[in-house]
Design a protein around this motif. Structure first.
Motif, short mmCIF file in Angstrom:
data_model
loop_
_atom_site.label_atom_id
_atom_site.label_comp_id
_atom_site.label_asym_id
_atom_site.label_seq_id
_atom_site.Cartn_x
_atom_site.Cartn_y
_atom_site.Cartn_z
N THR A 39 0.80 -1.23 0.00
CA THR A 39 0.00 0.00 0.00
C THR A 39 0.83 1.28 0.00
OG1 THR A 39 -0.17 -0.02 2.42
CG2 THR A 39 -1.92 -1.11 1.18
N SER A 40 2.08 1.23 0.43
CA SER A 40 2.84 2.47 0.63
C SER A 40 4.01 2.67 -0.31
CB SER A 40 3.38 2.53 2.07
OG SER A 40 2.30 2.49 2.98
N VAL A 41 4.49 1.61 -0.95
CA VAL A 41 5.66 1.73 -1.82
C VAL A 41 5.18 1.77 -3.27
CG1 VAL A 41 7.82 0.65 -2.52
CG2 VAL A 41 7.10 0.52 -0.14
N PRO A 42 5.53 2.83 -4.00
CA PRO A 42 5.05 2.94 -5.38
C PRO A 42 5.73 1.92 -6.30
CG PRO A 42 6.55 4.73 -4.89
CD PRO A 42 6.34 3.98 -3.61
N GLU A 43 5.02 1.50 -7.34
CA GLU A 43 5.57 0.57 -8.33
C GLU A 43 6.54 1.31 -9.24
OE1 GLU A 43 6.78 -2.42 -10.08
OE2 GLU A 43 5.07 -2.88 -8.79
N THR A 44 7.72 0.76 -9.44
CA THR A 44 8.74 1.42 -10.27
C THR A 44 9.18 0.55 -11.44
OG1 THR A 44 10.49 0.57 -8.83
CG2 THR A 44 9.62 2.76 -8.33
N LYS A 45 8.56 -0.60 -11.64
CA LYS A 45 8.96 -1.50 -12.72
C LYS A 45 8.69 -0.85 -14.08
CE LYS A 45 8.11 -6.12 -14.49
NZ LYS A 45 7.34 -7.35 -14.32
N GLY A 46 9.71 -0.84 -14.93
CA GLY A 46 9.57 -0.30 -16.28
C GLY A 46 9.62 1.21 -16.37
N GLU A 50 14.18 9.15 -14.08
CA GLU A 50 13.53 10.45 -14.00
C GLU A 50 12.07 10.31 -13.58
OE1 GLU A 50 15.37 9.45 -16.64
OE2 GLU A 50 17.13 10.72 -16.31
N GLU A 51 11.39 9.30 -14.12
CA GLU A 51 9.99 9.05 -13.75
C GLU A 51 9.88 8.66 -12.27
OE1 GLU A 51 7.88 7.41 -17.78
OE2 GLU A 51 9.27 6.07 -16.74
N ILE A 52 10.81 7.84 -11.83
CA ILE A 52 10.81 7.43 -10.42
C ILE A 52 11.06 8.63 -9.52
CG2 ILE A 52 12.02 6.04 -8.70
CD1 ILE A 52 12.56 3.99 -10.95
#
Length: 59
Positions: A39-46, A50-52
């Motif tokens: 619930t708290s950690v954003p998805e960063t796959k792909g 810069e987007e992260i």
């Protein structure tokens, strides 16, 4: 840090509570960690770095 506490507390908890209760407690803690990350950690796959970076600056 969680690994340190698990390693340090396991023998003490095993002595006082027994093996089944000790594993139950650690299992519940793992479930809490799982739902926190889900619930708290954003998805960063792909995503690019810069987007992260933009995603983490928002939240």
């Amino acid at each position: 840090m969680a690994n340190f506490f698990t390693t340090a507390l396991f023998p003490v908890m095993n002595q006082y509570f027994g093996m089944p209760v000790t594993f139950l407690i650690h299992g519940v803690i793992c479930l809490v960690y799982f739902f926190f990350v889900k619930t708290s950690v954003p998805e960063t796959k792909g995503k690019s770095l810069e987007e992260i970076e933009k995603l983490l600056q928002k939240g």
